[in-house]
Write an enzyme that holds these catalytic residues in place. Structure first.
Site, short mmCIF file in Angstrom:
data_model
loop_
_atom_site.label_atom_id
_atom_site.label_comp_id
_atom_site.label_asym_id
_atom_site.label_seq_id
_atom_site.Cartn_x
_atom_site.Cartn_y
_atom_site.Cartn_z
N GLU A 181 0.86 -6.05 -2.25
CA GLU A 181 0.49 -5.00 -0.95
C GLU A 181 -0.68 -4.24 -0.77
OE1 GLU A 181 4.30 -3.26 -0.23
OE2 GLU A 181 5.75 -5.21 -0.48
N ASN A 223 -0.10 -10.41 -4.66
CA ASN A 223 0.76 -10.04 -3.63
C ASN A 223 1.20 -9.74 -2.00
OD1 ASN A 223 3.67 -11.69 -3.92
ND2 ASN A 223 4.32 -9.78 -4.59
N HIS A 259 9.40 -12.08 3.59
CA HIS A 259 10.86 -11.86 4.20
C HIS A 259 11.29 -12.36 5.18
CE1 HIS A 259 11.38 -9.89 -0.07
NE2 HIS A 259 10.01 -9.56 0.15
N GLU A 287 8.76 -13.92 -2.71
CA GLU A 287 10.44 -13.07 -2.79
C GLU A 287 10.63 -13.40 -0.65
OE1 GLU A 287 8.66 -8.88 -2.74
OE2 GLU A 287 7.64 -9.42 -3.99
N ASP A 289 13.62 -13.85 1.46
CA ASP A 289 14.16 -14.30 2.24
C ASP A 289 15.06 -14.18 3.46
OD1 ASP A 289 13.72 -11.28 2.67
OD2 ASP A 289 14.55 -10.76 0.59
#
Length: 379
Positions: A181, A223, A259, A287, A289
């Site tokens: 990030e 990432n 996300h 990641e 979801d």
């Protein structure tokens, strides 16, 4: 019909008084057997379903990894949690235990219990491991985040940490999120983190070069979130990455965190991934979801399944996409309710490890796409 319905039907059958007296014991015995068998099926089928699926074989057929983020305590102590991991995925990522706060809580004092548990579990079960993460602005120990550092001192601290963490698992962890990030949340500038404040914007190149020196065989990633669809942040990262590659900085892949909010999964995710494939880089969904406003309705879970399917299909549509990782084993262990109050049901398994439609969505994506040879290593 659900379990309660089956039990009600069995009870109603037991109360029917129309049999001959001589046949009653045999009939009662037969009903008892039916009830017992039905009860066994009700209890065991969900556990068997959560314990294993078609996903690992289907992912292998496409040459991609299918991963899950894991927490140490349930990975060590919860058999059902372990069974979901080994039965449905081909790789694991440590959700927290390899972050700086946990692995080096005091300078020169390393806690290897958590990372060793994750890497050991993976080794015993034939799973790959993605290393997460080396440099991040969050979850830093106080001695690091509150320290007063010169440029040389902070570079030295960075090298000590990489030597210890990457060196310990060299050959067992072959893919690392080196930079996590780096951009501000809304884009497009670099985040004002510790590394940027002391080392300047070149800290990213310094960290990647350093990681490559520590483990020349590791695949090194940046990432990031908010880059899955077109926008200023996506463009800013692409510009940053292009500049790094032009300078010969060792960078091998980009992690698209994924996300998502239900109903807002971007349609152009594959297009954004191809921008990096065109640069010769691997990409992952790192990641994944998809959170739903609570309470989640059945139709929303079905729509969520199609969103999971679309994300996996996006990976399959990009030749250098090598992995899709889901961020959590079950809804019970998800970070979503704590960080996004009012949202729930973000993962393919529910609080009791029962598979949800989202798991079927991933299966459908892998079943409907023809298998083809893929480039790059599978992490």
């Amino acid at each position: 019909m659900g379990a309660d319905g089956k039990r009600d039907a069995a009870s109603a059958g037991g109360r029917t008084p129309t049999r001959r007296r001589g046949a009653l014991p045999a009939a009662v015995a037969l009903c008892a057997v039916i009830v017992v068998v039905t009860a066994i099926l009700i209890v065991t089928l969900p556990r068997e379903e959560s314990g294993g699926s078609e996903l690992p074989a289907l992912a292998d057929a496409h040459g991609i990894g299918l991963g899950v983020a894991v927490a140490v305590n349930p990975l060590v102590h919860d058999d059902d949690y372990q069974n979901v991991v080994t039965g449905n995925y081909t790789s694991v990522t440590a959700e927290n235990t390899m972050k700086w706060q946990y692995v080096q809580p005091e300078r020169y004092e390393f806690d290897w219990s958590g990372p060793d548990a994750v890497v050991g579990f993976a080794g015993r079960n034939g799973l790959d491991v993605r290393g997460h993460t080396l440099l991040w602005h969050n979850q830093q120990p106080a001695w690091l985040s509150e320290g007063s550092w010169t440029e040389a001192e902070l570079l030295g601290v960075m090298r000590e940490h990489m030597d210890a963490l990457m060196g310990r698992y060299q050959g067992r962890i072959t893919t690392w999120d080196v930079i996590n990030e780096p951009l501000v949340d809304g884009g497009p500038g670099l985040r004002e983190n510790l590394w940027y404040q002391v080392l300047g914007e070149d800290y990213i190149a310094e960290a990647l070069r350093m990681a490559h020196e520590v483990d020349p065989d590791a695949r090194l990633y940046i990432n990031e979130f908010g880059i899955e669809g077109a926008g200023d942040k996506a463009d800013a990262l692409h510009e940053l990455v292009t500049g790094l590659l032009d300078r010969g900085v060792p960078l091998h892949g980009i992690g698209f965190q994924g996300h998502f909010v239900h109903g807002a999964v971007p349609e152009d995710m594959a297009e954004q991934m191809r921008r990096y494939s065109d640069l010769g880089l691997d990409v992952t969904v790192s990641e994944l979801d998809v959170r739903i406003p609570e309470p989640a309705e059945p139709e929303q879970l079905e729509e969520q399944a199609r969103e999971y399917q679309r994300v996996v299909e996006a990976c399959l549509d990009v030749p250098t996409c090598v992995n899709v990782t889901v961020w959590g084993v079950s809804d019970h262990h998800s970070w979503i309710p704590d960080w996004f109050p009012g949202y729930t049901d973000a993962l393919p398994f529910d609080d009791s490890y029962r598979p949800k439609p989202a798991l079927g969505g991933m299966v459908q994506a892998l079943e409907r796409r023809p298998s083809e040879r893929r480039t790059g290593p599978r992490p």
